[in-house]
Design an enzyme around this catalytic site. Structure first.
Site, PDB file in Angstrom:
ATOM      1  N   GLU A   1      46.836  79.363   8.430  1.00 49.39           N
ATOM      2  CA  GLU A   1      45.215  80.055   9.052  1.00 49.39           C
ATOM      3  C   GLU A   1      45.831  81.249  10.218  1.00 49.39           C
ATOM      4  O   GLU A   1      46.889  80.463  10.409  1.00 49.39           O
ATOM      5  CB  GLU A   1      44.917  78.939   9.609  1.00 49.39           C
ATOM      6  CG  GLU A   1      43.679  77.919   8.583  1.00 49.39           C
ATOM      7  CD  GLU A   1      43.296  76.952   9.276  1.00 49.39           C
ATOM      8  OE1 GLU A   1      42.620  75.693   9.242  1.00 49.39           O
ATOM      9  OE2 GLU A   1      43.200  77.450  10.894  1.00 49.39           O
TER      10      GLU A   1
ATOM     11  N   CYS B   1      51.195  70.189  11.998  1.00 54.01           N
ATOM     12  CA  CYS B   1      51.994  69.925  13.670  1.00 54.01           C
ATOM     13  C   CYS B   1      52.179  68.120  13.434  1.00 54.01           C
ATOM     14  O   CYS B   1      51.355  67.272  12.946  1.00 54.01           O
ATOM     15  CB  CYS B   1      50.923  70.579  14.713  1.00 54.01           C
ATOM     16  SG  CYS B   1      51.061  70.066  15.880  1.00 54.01           S
TER      17      CYS B   1
ATOM     18  N   CYS C   1      48.000  65.645  18.601  1.00 57.63           N
ATOM     19  CA  CYS C   1      46.730  65.572  19.444  1.00 57.63           C
ATOM     20  C   CYS C   1      45.275  65.304  18.629  1.00 57.63           C
ATOM     21  O   CYS C   1      44.889  65.513  17.702  1.00 57.63           O
ATOM     22  CB  CYS C   1      46.401  67.215  20.134  1.00 57.63           C
ATOM     23  SG  CYS C   1      47.726  67.666  21.408  1.00 57.63           S
TER      24      CYS C   1
ATOM     25  N   GLU D   1      53.267  73.497  16.728  1.00 55.83           N
ATOM     26  CA  GLU D   1      54.287  73.944  18.156  1.00 55.83           C
ATOM     27  C   GLU D   1      55.023  74.916  17.909  1.00 55.83           C
ATOM     28  O   GLU D   1      56.704  74.206  17.534  1.00 55.83           O
ATOM     29  CB  GLU D   1      54.661  71.975  18.692  1.00 55.83           C
ATOM     30  CG  GLU D   1      55.179  72.620  19.735  1.00 55.83           C
ATOM     31  CD  GLU D   1      54.313  73.067  21.002  1.00 55.83           C
ATOM     32  OE1 GLU D   1      55.321  73.696  21.702  1.00 55.83           O
ATOM     33  OE2 GLU D   1      53.924  72.486  21.604  1.00 55.83           O
TER      34      GLU D   1
ATOM     35  N   SER E   1      49.274  73.137  27.283  1.00 50.31           N
ATOM     36  CA  SER E   1      47.661  72.749  26.133  1.00 50.31           C
ATOM     37  C   SER E   1      47.811  71.236  27.374  1.00 50.31           C
ATOM     38  O   SER E   1      48.380  70.621  27.203  1.00 50.31           O
ATOM     39  CB  SER E   1      48.243  71.949  25.176  1.00 50.31           C
ATOM     40  OG  SER E   1      48.211  73.177  24.696  1.00 50.31           O
TER      41      SER E   1
ATOM     42  N   ASN F   1      35.706  71.382  20.508  1.00 53.02           N
ATOM     43  CA  ASN F   1      34.849  71.749  19.111  1.00 53.02           C
ATOM     44  C   ASN F   1      34.805  69.797  17.812  1.00 53.02           C
ATOM     45  O   ASN F   1      35.917  69.786  18.044  1.00 53.02           O
ATOM     46  CB  ASN F   1      35.528  72.603  17.791  1.00 53.02           C
ATOM     47  CG  ASN F   1      35.428  74.002  18.323  1.00 53.02           C
ATOM     48  OD1 ASN F   1      34.477  74.595  17.666  1.00 53.02           O
ATOM     49  ND2 ASN F   1      36.302  74.787  18.520  1.00 53.02           N
TER      50      ASN F   1
END
Length: 347
Positions: free
Chosen positions: A91, A111, A115, A162, A216, A292
């Protein structure tokens, strides 16, 4: 598979020209066609001989991305799902701001950071992108903006993946982006975001660049961060903060902290007070991100009142803080959502 020409620096293209019996300046002309004139094929490089264009076509590929999906938001955000040569998909997002156009690029297919509130980690890590595959995202974005008479004014490396786990490719990409004979993006208009890969934060501090660093963080302490971000077990909270202090001492630059607010998890007043205690002696800015909703995750969005209360608490403790303006909410612009839908369709 032929190498992607966007993987090569100006100096490498100059050397390639010399190795192929041409003067070095031909490499500079090729670089200009790629980044200034932004052509999509070697045949269009009209100031090169037909023989040289044929040789380029024989030895390199210029097409890196195939558009699978393009979604446009009411706020001007455009999100792309691009296919790669090996059938993987990534993306890229173009965001319109009052100060110009920003492009958010991806550095990995998938990834592995894990998370727990992020769609990017669904399906794990497939592979790193090459520098050229990251470059191609910006070039394609600029080609789209060319039609409007606009330009890419800033780059954020905050897409899927990352970047500090794909460090060498990320640094090569950055050097290509800031090259004065290429797209010539100002270093201070580029931000690279990491989840806290401690050894490479130290390495980045020693690179002597003006590129912005964002972290982050998402929690004010070790225990909660480990629950939200499994990478924290590998690089604990205190070690991350220590590496950032080194970065700041070495560069004198302000650090951005990204903090995703998750309803009832990390968004209470006591969390804000604890975070302020950690950051109060650092030159920094906190960017609060209302999380989100990701269907595959169970987290809920922080209430509007709690978002503002969190912001007020940090500000009252002298921490510079803003709430990120949401963009592309109507087109699933959060990292990984479009790719996850695509993967689901493929089964």
């Amino acid at each position: 598979m032929k190498p992607l020409i966007y993987d090569f620096t100006l100096e490498e293209l100059q050397q390639w020209a010399k190795d192929n019996g041409e003067p070095a300046f031909r490499g500079g002309q090729i670089f200009d066609w790629l980044y200034v004139k932004r052509v999509n094929d070697f045949e269009s490089m009209s100031n090169l001989s037909k023989a040289l264009r044929a040789k380029l076509d024989e030895q390199f590929r210029i097409a890196a991305l195939t558009e699978i999906t393009k979604l446009e938001s009411k706020d001007g955000t455009v999100k792309f799902l691009f296919g790669l040569h090996d059938d993987h998909a990534i993306e890229t997002v173009i965001m319109k701001h009052n100060y110009g156009n920003s492009v958010c690029v991806t550095t990995q297919v998938g990834c592995r950071i894990g998370c727990t509130f992020c769609a990017s980690t669904l399906g794990g890590l497939k592979r790193d992108l090459t520098a050229g595959e990251i470059v191609a995202q910006v070039v394609r974005s600029q080609q789209i903006l060319d039609a409007r008479g606009e330009r890419v004014s800033s780059i954020v490396i905050m897409g899927t993946g990352e970047p500090f786990e794909n460090y060498d490719a990320t640094m090569r990409f950055l050097r290509l982006m800031i090259h004065e004979k290429g797209l010539n993006i100002g270093q201070r208009h580029i931000t690279v975001s990491t989840s806290g890969i401690v050894p490479n934060i130290y390495k980045f501090a020693d690179e002597d660049t003006q590129i912005n660093l964002a972290i982050s963080i998402h929690a004010p302490n070790d225990a909660l961060r480990s629950k939200l971000m499994p990478v924290n077990r590998r690089y604990p909270f205190d070690d991350v903060i220590e590496s950032l202090r080194y970065y700041q001492a070495k560069t004198g630059r302000r650090i951005s902290f990204e903090y995703a607010l998750i309803g009832g998890v990390n968004d209470q007043k006591e969390h804000a007070e604890e975070l302020a205690g950690v950051l109060k002696t650092m030159l920094c800015h906190v960017n609060l991100i209302p999380v989100n909703h990701v269907p595959e995750r169970k987290y809920v969005r922080t209430s509007r009142n709690d978002i503002f209360e969190f912001q007020r608490t940090l500000a009252d403790h002298g921490v510079n803080v803003t709430i990120r303006r949401e963009q592309g909410h109507d087109i699933a612009a959060a990292c990984g959502q479009l790719r996850a839908k695509h993967m689901e369709k493929l089964g």
